[in-house]
Design a protein around this motif. Sequence first.
Motif, PDB file in Angstrom:
ATOM      1  N   ALA A 126      -0.956   3.058  -9.080  1.00  9.29           N
ATOM      2  CA  ALA A 126       0.295   2.382  -8.887  1.00  9.29           C
ATOM      3  C   ALA A 126       1.090   2.419 -10.315  1.00  9.29           C
ATOM      4  O   ALA A 126       2.352   2.467 -10.106  1.00  9.29           O
ATOM      5  CB  ALA A 126       0.135   1.366  -7.865  1.00  9.29           C
ATOM      6  N   SER A 127       0.591   2.162 -11.311  1.00  8.90           N
ATOM      7  CA  SER A 127       1.195   1.988 -12.582  1.00  8.90           C
ATOM      8  C   SER A 127       1.648   3.336 -13.070  1.00  8.90           C
ATOM      9  O   SER A 127       2.059   3.206 -14.142  1.00  8.90           O
ATOM     10  CB  SER A 127       0.596   1.020 -13.609  1.00  8.90           C
ATOM     11  N   LYS A 155       0.767  -1.193  -0.147  1.00 10.89           N
ATOM     12  CA  LYS A 155      -0.196   0.025  -0.133  1.00 10.89           C
ATOM     13  C   LYS A 155       0.815   1.091  -0.118  1.00 10.89           C
ATOM     14  O   LYS A 155       0.577   2.393  -0.454  1.00 10.89           O
ATOM     15  CB  LYS A 155      -0.947   0.060   1.204  1.00 10.89           C
ATOM     16  N   ASP A 156       2.193   1.171   0.471  1.00  9.66           N
ATOM     17  CA  ASP A 156       2.937   2.420   0.456  1.00  9.66           C
ATOM     18  C   ASP A 156       3.268   2.833  -0.720  1.00  9.66           C
ATOM     19  O   ASP A 156       3.875   3.797  -1.107  1.00  9.66           O
ATOM     20  CB  ASP A 156       4.237   1.891   1.459  1.00  9.66           C
ATOM     21  N   HIS A 157       3.574   1.862  -1.944  1.00  8.45           N
ATOM     22  CA  HIS A 157       3.668   2.286  -3.304  1.00  8.45           C
ATOM     23  C   HIS A 157       2.417   2.624  -3.968  1.00  8.45           C
ATOM     24  O   HIS A 157       2.571   2.644  -5.189  1.00  8.45           O
ATOM     25  CB  HIS A 157       4.527   1.260  -3.874  1.00  8.45           C
ATOM     26  N   VAL A 158       1.144   2.728  -3.361  1.00  8.87           N
ATOM     27  CA  VAL A 158      -0.003   3.316  -4.004  1.00  8.87           C
ATOM     28  C   VAL A 158      -0.325   4.557  -3.913  1.00  8.87           C
ATOM     29  O   VAL A 158      -0.285   4.812  -2.633  1.00  8.87           O
ATOM     30  CB  VAL A 158      -1.052   2.164  -3.924  1.00  8.87           C
ATOM     31  N   PRO A 159      -0.579   5.405  -4.899  1.00  7.97           N
ATOM     32  CA  PRO A 159      -0.862   6.794  -4.603  1.00  7.97           C
ATOM     33  C   PRO A 159      -2.204   7.181  -3.791  1.00  7.97           C
ATOM     34  O   PRO A 159      -2.180   7.725  -2.998  1.00  7.97           O
ATOM     35  CB  PRO A 159      -1.089   7.435  -6.045  1.00  7.97           C
ATOM     36  N   LEU A 160      -3.140   5.968  -3.819  1.00  2.98           N
ATOM     37  CA  LEU A 160      -4.177   5.940  -3.009  1.00  2.98           C
ATOM     38  C   LEU A 160      -3.838   5.488  -1.592  1.00  2.98           C
ATOM     39  O   LEU A 160      -4.864   5.609  -0.906  1.00  2.98           O
ATOM     40  CB  LEU A 160      -5.387   5.194  -3.567  1.00  2.98           C
ATOM     41  N   ARG A 212       9.207   6.328  -9.100  1.00  6.93           N
ATOM     42  CA  ARG A 212       9.416   6.555  -7.551  1.00  6.93           C
ATOM     43  C   ARG A 212      10.290   7.803  -7.012  1.00  6.93           C
ATOM     44  O   ARG A 212      10.341   8.163  -6.189  1.00  6.93           O
ATOM     45  CB  ARG A 212      10.277   5.252  -7.050  1.00  6.93           C
ATOM     46  N   ALA A 213      10.438   8.477  -8.160  1.00  7.57           N
ATOM     47  CA  ALA A 213      11.188   9.875  -7.748  1.00  7.57           C
ATOM     48  C   ALA A 213      10.154  10.832  -7.133  1.00  7.57           C
ATOM     49  O   ALA A 213      10.665  11.802  -6.723  1.00  7.57           O
ATOM     50  CB  ALA A 213      11.762  10.272  -9.019  1.00  7.57           C
TER      51      ALA A 213
END
Length: 289
Positions: free
Chosen positions: A255-256, A215-220, A260-261
């Motif tokens: 997420a797609s 979840k930490d890598h999903v904008p929502l 990651r910048a």
Amino acid sequence: MSYDSVFKPGLFAGQTILITGGGSGIGRCTAHELAHLGAHVVLVGRKQEKLEQTSAEIREDGGSVGYQVCDIREEEAVKAMVAAVLAERGVIHHLVNNAGGQYPAPLASINQKGFETVVRTNLVGGFLVAREVFNQSMSRTGGGIVNMLADMWGGMPGMGHSGAARAGMENFTKTAAYEWGHAGVRVNAVAPGWIASSGMDTYPESMKNMIRNLKDHVPLQRIGSESEVAAAIVFLLTPGASFISGNTIRIDGAASQGSRAWTLGKARNSEPYNGFHRACVPDVLKDQE
């Protein structure tokens, strides 16, 4: 309790919908929603026990359901399965090409058999089912097909066999939409990102920490529910989507996109939709409730 669908009651009354991989996960959830909306759903899978269990749930909830045990990787078995459904139901109005499977491994350690097995499951099997449904039914009556993909646009490190197969399925979706459109057949796909589904519990212990942090890598800032995928699948089968074909809906909370910048902001204002009254939280996520 019953399924809390966002679509109107009776939307698929009188229709027969085939769902591969319908005994568990997203397929099970989608089957429940379509049955709740009036469809007769036919579940397809390799494991009879799972098909029987989901069928019993749907009947208990007042839905109409049947099932076929079939290995979709076997051409003659697929031909016979589709013929059996048509012998009983007369027509297949829609197909949810959901079945799939993979295992985590870096490319360098995947042998030929493993690579081919995943491609046969996630690509060849989906092609065989779609082809037979078209040839035996939809070429005469029209209908809707929704294929299952995954978030593979940036590659799938650790699951390169699955990524290759899913990319192939996206191209198949576009080709089939073009070739079969004259018969009134629409072919689309959905590409779920990280979804809280029973499949998460099939991965090894070494991946559990990673799964909990997805979840930490999903904008929502959350992972999705099975209901959120099922709702997109159902929409693509409705009359409201009658001019949509050859497309893929990404269900991944963005997420797609991006990179990651970019630092994601703190989560707010995003609540999951969960209309599935029989949804089960994967064991790996239960400590996050």
